[in-house]
Motif scaffolding. Sequence first.
Motif, PDB file in Angstrom:
ATOM      1  N   GLU A  83       0.843  -1.203   0.000  1.00 32.13           N
ATOM      2  CA  GLU A  83       0.000   0.000   0.000  1.00 32.13           C
ATOM      3  C   GLU A  83       0.871   1.243   0.000  1.00 32.13           C
ATOM      4  N   PRO A  84       0.432   2.297  -0.652  1.00 32.94           N
ATOM      5  CA  PRO A  84      -0.896   2.503  -1.255  1.00 32.94           C
ATOM      6  C   PRO A  84      -0.974   2.065  -2.721  1.00 32.94           C
ATOM      7  N   PHE A  85       0.129   1.499  -3.263  1.00 34.34           N
ATOM      8  CA  PHE A  85       0.171   1.195  -4.692  1.00 34.34           C
ATOM      9  C   PHE A  85      -0.810   0.085  -5.072  1.00 34.34           C
ATOM     10  N   ALA A  86      -0.995  -0.895  -4.188  1.00 33.68           N
ATOM     11  CA  ALA A  86      -1.911  -1.995  -4.506  1.00 33.68           C
ATOM     12  C   ALA A  86      -3.323  -1.471  -4.734  1.00 33.68           C
ATOM     13  N   THR A  87      -3.776  -0.603  -3.839  1.00 33.18           N
ATOM     14  CA  THR A  87      -5.133  -0.044  -3.970  1.00 33.18           C
ATOM     15  C   THR A  87      -5.236   0.819  -5.226  1.00 33.18           C
ATOM     16  N   LEU A  88      -4.202   1.628  -5.473  1.00 37.29           N
ATOM     17  CA  LEU A  88      -4.207   2.487  -6.662  1.00 37.29           C
ATOM     18  C   LEU A  88      -4.289   1.649  -7.943  1.00 37.29           C
ATOM     19  N   LEU A  89      -3.484   0.594  -8.009  1.00 36.31           N
ATOM     20  CA  LEU A  89      -3.475  -0.236  -9.210  1.00 36.31           C
ATOM     21  C   LEU A  89      -4.813  -0.956  -9.381  1.00 36.31           C
ATOM     22  N   HIS A  90      -5.390  -1.422  -8.270  1.00 35.61           N
ATOM     23  CA  HIS A  90      -6.680  -2.104  -8.360  1.00 35.61           C
ATOM     24  C   HIS A  90      -7.764  -1.155  -8.860  1.00 35.61           C
ATOM     25  N   GLN A  91      -7.675   0.092  -8.459  1.00 37.10           N
ATOM     26  CA  GLN A  91      -8.647   1.082  -8.918  1.00 37.10           C
ATOM     27  C   GLN A  91      -8.468   1.408 -10.406  1.00 37.10           C
ATOM     28  N   LYS A  92      -7.221   1.536 -10.825  1.00 38.76           N
ATOM     29  CA  LYS A  92      -6.948   1.953 -12.199  1.00 38.76           C
ATOM     30  C   LYS A  92      -7.093   0.791 -13.191  1.00 38.76           C
ATOM     31  N   SER A  93      -6.671  -0.421 -12.759  1.00 37.57           N
ATOM     32  CA  SER A  93      -6.707  -1.573 -13.671  1.00 37.57           C
ATOM     33  C   SER A  93      -6.818  -2.862 -12.870  1.00 37.57           C
ATOM     34  N   PRO A  94      -8.046  -3.281 -12.546  1.00 32.93           N
ATOM     35  CA  PRO A  94      -8.225  -4.517 -11.766  1.00 32.93           C
ATOM     36  C   PRO A  94      -7.609  -5.748 -12.447  1.00 32.93           C
TER      37      PRO A  94
END
Length: 357
Positions: free
Chosen positions: A167-178
Motif C-alpha cells: 500500500e498505497p500502490f496496490a489499492t491504486l493499481l486495483h482502482q486503475k486496472s483490476p
Amino acid sequence: MNENYSQIIARLIEAAPFDIDPNIRMEGRPPSSASSEFLTNKEQGDWAERVVLAAINENCPDHLAVSYGRGDGLAAGDPGFADFYREYQDELNTIGKKPDILIFRRADFLGREHVDLANEQTVSRAVAAIEVRSSSFLATKYALFMSNRIKYAEQECMRVRRLILQEPFATLLHQKSPDLFDLINNAGLSTFRELDFRFRSWSSSALLQELSEYLKLLKEQIKILHKRDYLSITPKVEDLALVNRWIQRFNVPHYYLQVFFDRAYIISFREILEIISDSAKEDVVFSVEKDVKNQGKTTIKIAIQIGREIIGRMDMPEHKSALKELERGRLLFYVTFSGGRGYLDPEVFYHELMCNV
C-alpha cells in the motif's frame, strides 16, 4: 516395407510446416562485391571445417573424414566469380547442397591414395554427411551470462512485484486496472516468463507516477525473460530443400555440426525436421526468424542443448588481419584463422553414426 533414409526424409519434408519446396530452383544474379564481414565469416567457416576434419581423423581410427563441399577461394568482385556463381546455382538445381564433409569407413579405401568424390557411387558409400556451421561465440561463457541475466531479471520481477502490491500502490493499481492487479498479484517466479501486459503510464499524482515507474521496470524485466536465451544451430528454410535434394540423390544420413570457439554440437537432419514439425516446441527449443545476416531469409534457430556436444574443448586459433584488393581498387580488410584444435568425443561420434536412421 521399411523406409530407407531418403524416404524418411522425403516424408518429413512433405509434412514440415514451412512450405519446403522439394523442386526449388535457385536463380538470381551474382552479387557484385564482397564485404569485409563476408570474407571474415568465410575464413571462420573454413577454419571450423578444418578443425572438424582433423578432430574426426585424429580420434576415429575406423572412419575417414573428407572435405566435400565447394572450397573455391573466389569471392564476389573477383575475376571469374560470375561464372563460378552460375555453376554453383546449376549444381544446387541438379544435385542439391553438398555437405562440407563426408565420412567413410577406412576399411573401404585401404590401399587407395584418395577418395574419388567425382564418382557418385563413391559418394553414396559415405556413412554420414556433415554441414559445418561456425559461430563467433564462446558457448560456455554465453550460457553463464544468460543464466545470470535471467536470474537477475527474475529477482527484479519479484522485488518490483512486492513494491507494487504494497500500500498505497496496490489499492491504486486495483482502482486503475483490476485486471492488471490480478495478473501481478497471481504472478510468481515460475510464471513471469509467460506474462505480458500493456504498459500504462499515469501522471495525475506523485503516487501514480511512482506506480507507473514500477510497472515500467517490471515490463522491462519481463521483456528480458521473453528474449531467446540460447545459442542455436541455424539451418535456413531454403537450405532444407536443397539438403533434401542431395539426400534424395545419395541416400546418405546428414548432420548439422555447429562450431563455437570452445566446443561444438551435432544434430541430425532428421531430428531437425522432427523438431520443427512439433508446434509445441516453437519458442521453447526453436524459433523462426528473418535473419538479417542471411539476407532476410527465414532461418530456424534450434537450441544447441538439443544437439549433442561432440567437441567438448577447443584450442583457440591464431588470428591476424588480411587484405584483399578488388579490381577497381577497393581494399577489404578481414580476419584469417590458423591453428587451433578440437577435442572430439569418439563415443558421441560413433553413437550418432549408429543412430543415423
